[in-house]
Design a protein around this motif. Structure first.
Motif, short mmCIF file in Angstrom:
data_model
loop_
_atom_site.label_atom_id
_atom_site.label_comp_id
_atom_site.label_asym_id
_atom_site.label_seq_id
_atom_site.Cartn_x
_atom_site.Cartn_y
_atom_site.Cartn_z
N LYS A 81 5.01 3.77 7.77
CA LYS A 81 4.52 4.37 9.01
C LYS A 81 3.24 5.17 8.76
O LYS A 81 2.29 5.10 9.53
CB LYS A 81 5.61 5.28 9.60
CG LYS A 81 5.27 5.86 10.95
CD LYS A 81 6.44 6.66 11.50
CE LYS A 81 6.09 7.26 12.85
NZ LYS A 81 7.23 8.01 13.41
N ALA A 82 3.21 5.92 7.65
CA ALA A 82 2.02 6.70 7.32
C ALA A 82 0.83 5.80 7.03
O ALA A 82 -0.30 6.09 7.44
CB ALA A 82 2.31 7.60 6.12
N ALA A 122 0.84 -1.20 0.00
CA ALA A 122 0.00 0.00 0.00
C ALA A 122 0.87 1.25 0.00
O ALA A 122 0.56 2.23 -0.69
CB ALA A 122 -0.93 0.00 1.21
N ALA A 123 1.96 1.22 0.75
CA ALA A 123 2.87 2.37 0.80
C ALA A 123 3.47 2.64 -0.57
O ALA A 123 3.54 3.80 -1.01
CB ALA A 123 3.98 2.11 1.82
N LEU A 124 3.88 1.61 -1.27
CA LEU A 124 4.42 1.77 -2.62
C LEU A 124 3.35 2.31 -3.57
O LEU A 124 3.63 3.20 -4.38
CB LEU A 124 4.97 0.44 -3.14
CG LEU A 124 6.25 -0.04 -2.48
CD1 LEU A 124 6.57 -1.48 -2.90
CD2 LEU A 124 7.41 0.88 -2.84
N ALA A 125 2.14 1.79 -3.47
CA ALA A 125 1.07 2.21 -4.37
C ALA A 125 0.69 3.67 -4.17
O ALA A 125 0.34 4.37 -5.13
CB ALA A 125 -0.16 1.32 -4.15
N LEU A 126 0.75 4.14 -2.92
CA LEU A 126 0.34 5.52 -2.62
C LEU A 126 1.52 6.48 -2.49
O LEU A 126 1.33 7.66 -2.19
CB LEU A 126 -0.47 5.55 -1.32
CG LEU A 126 -1.81 4.84 -1.36
CD1 LEU A 126 -2.48 4.90 0.01
CD2 LEU A 126 -2.72 5.44 -2.41
N ASN A 127 2.73 5.96 -2.68
CA ASN A 127 3.93 6.78 -2.53
C ASN A 127 3.98 7.43 -1.14
O ASN A 127 4.22 8.62 -0.99
CB ASN A 127 4.01 7.84 -3.64
CG ASN A 127 5.40 8.40 -3.78
OD1 ASN A 127 6.39 7.73 -3.48
ND2 ASN A 127 5.50 9.64 -4.22
N GLN A 128 3.74 6.60 -0.14
CA GLN A 128 3.76 7.02 1.27
C GLN A 128 4.71 6.10 2.03
O GLN A 128 5.09 5.04 1.54
CB GLN A 128 2.36 6.89 1.88
CG GLN A 128 1.31 7.77 1.26
CD GLN A 128 1.41 9.20 1.74
OE1 GLN A 128 1.92 9.46 2.83
NE2 GLN A 128 0.93 10.13 0.95
N SER A 129 5.04 6.49 3.23
CA SER A 129 5.87 5.61 4.07
C SER A 129 4.99 4.53 4.69
O SER A 129 3.77 4.69 4.81
CB SER A 129 6.54 6.42 5.18
OG SER A 129 5.58 6.87 6.11
N ARG A 146 0.31 2.75 8.24
CA ARG A 146 -0.17 2.20 9.52
C ARG A 146 -0.98 3.25 10.29
O ARG A 146 -2.01 2.94 10.89
CB ARG A 146 1.00 1.69 10.37
CG ARG A 146 1.52 0.34 9.88
CD ARG A 146 2.51 -0.28 10.86
NE ARG A 146 3.77 0.47 10.91
CZ ARG A 146 4.78 0.29 10.05
NH1 ARG A 146 4.68 -0.59 9.10
NH2 ARG A 146 5.88 1.01 10.17
N TYR A 147 -0.54 4.50 10.25
CA TYR A 147 -1.29 5.58 10.90
C TYR A 147 -2.69 5.71 10.26
O TYR A 147 -3.69 5.83 10.96
CB TYR A 147 -0.53 6.90 10.78
CG TYR A 147 -1.36 8.06 11.27
CD1 TYR A 147 -1.45 8.34 12.63
CD2 TYR A 147 -2.07 8.86 10.38
CE1 TYR A 147 -2.24 9.39 13.08
CE2 TYR A 147 -2.86 9.90 10.83
CZ TYR A 147 -2.94 10.16 12.18
OH TYR A 147 -3.73 11.18 12.62
N LEU A 148 -2.73 5.69 8.93
CA LEU A 148 -4.01 5.81 8.23
C LEU A 148 -4.93 4.64 8.56
O LEU A 148 -6.15 4.82 8.70
CB LEU A 148 -3.78 5.90 6.72
CG LEU A 148 -3.15 7.21 6.24
CD1 LEU A 148 -2.72 7.09 4.78
CD2 LEU A 148 -4.12 8.37 6.42
N CYS A 149 -4.37 3.45 8.73
CA CYS A 149 -5.18 2.29 9.13
C CYS A 149 -5.81 2.54 10.50
O CYS A 149 -7.01 2.34 10.70
CB CYS A 149 -4.33 1.02 9.17
SG CYS A 149 -3.90 0.36 7.56
N ARG A 150 -4.98 2.98 11.44
CA ARG A 150 -5.49 3.24 12.80
C ARG A 150 -6.50 4.39 12.82
O ARG A 150 -7.43 4.39 13.61
CB ARG A 150 -4.34 3.56 13.75
CG ARG A 150 -3.47 2.37 14.09
CD ARG A 150 -2.50 2.67 15.23
NE ARG A 150 -1.66 3.83 14.98
CZ ARG A 150 -0.51 3.84 14.31
NH1 ARG A 150 -0.04 2.70 13.81
NH2 ARG A 150 0.19 4.93 14.13
N ALA A 151 -6.32 5.36 11.93
CA ALA A 151 -7.21 6.52 11.88
C ALA A 151 -8.52 6.24 11.16
O ALA A 151 -9.41 7.07 11.15
CB ALA A 151 -6.48 7.68 11.19
#
Length: 68
Positions: free
Chosen positions: A22-23, A13-20, A25-30
């Motif tokens: 950590k980001a 997911a991080a690769l697909a969205l060009n995010q870290s 995992r934060y979005l999952c929790r949020a």
């Protein structure tokens, strides 16, 4: 019947969205990915799995937010 794609790992997911990672995992929790779930026991160290549809929905909302 349409073919269901397997859910993505945090890394995918991080690769697909060009995010870290950590980001993501934060979005999952949020709650940004409402159908994401933790694989295994669901404990603190359990890995999230994120449905592709949730990723697509998130991308669309982000595109709309940046277009405004």
């Amino acid at each position: 019947m349409p073919r269901r794609e397997p859910p993505l790992t945090v890394k995918e997911a991080a690769l697909a969205l060009n995010q870290s990672e950590k980001a993501i995992r934060y979005l999952c929790r949020a709650g940004a990915f409402p159908n994401a779930y933790k694989k295994g026991s669901g404990g603190v160290s359990a890995a999230y799995r994120i449905p592709v549809a949730d990723l697509d929905r998130y991308e669309k909302t982000q595109a709309r937010a940046h277009a405004a």
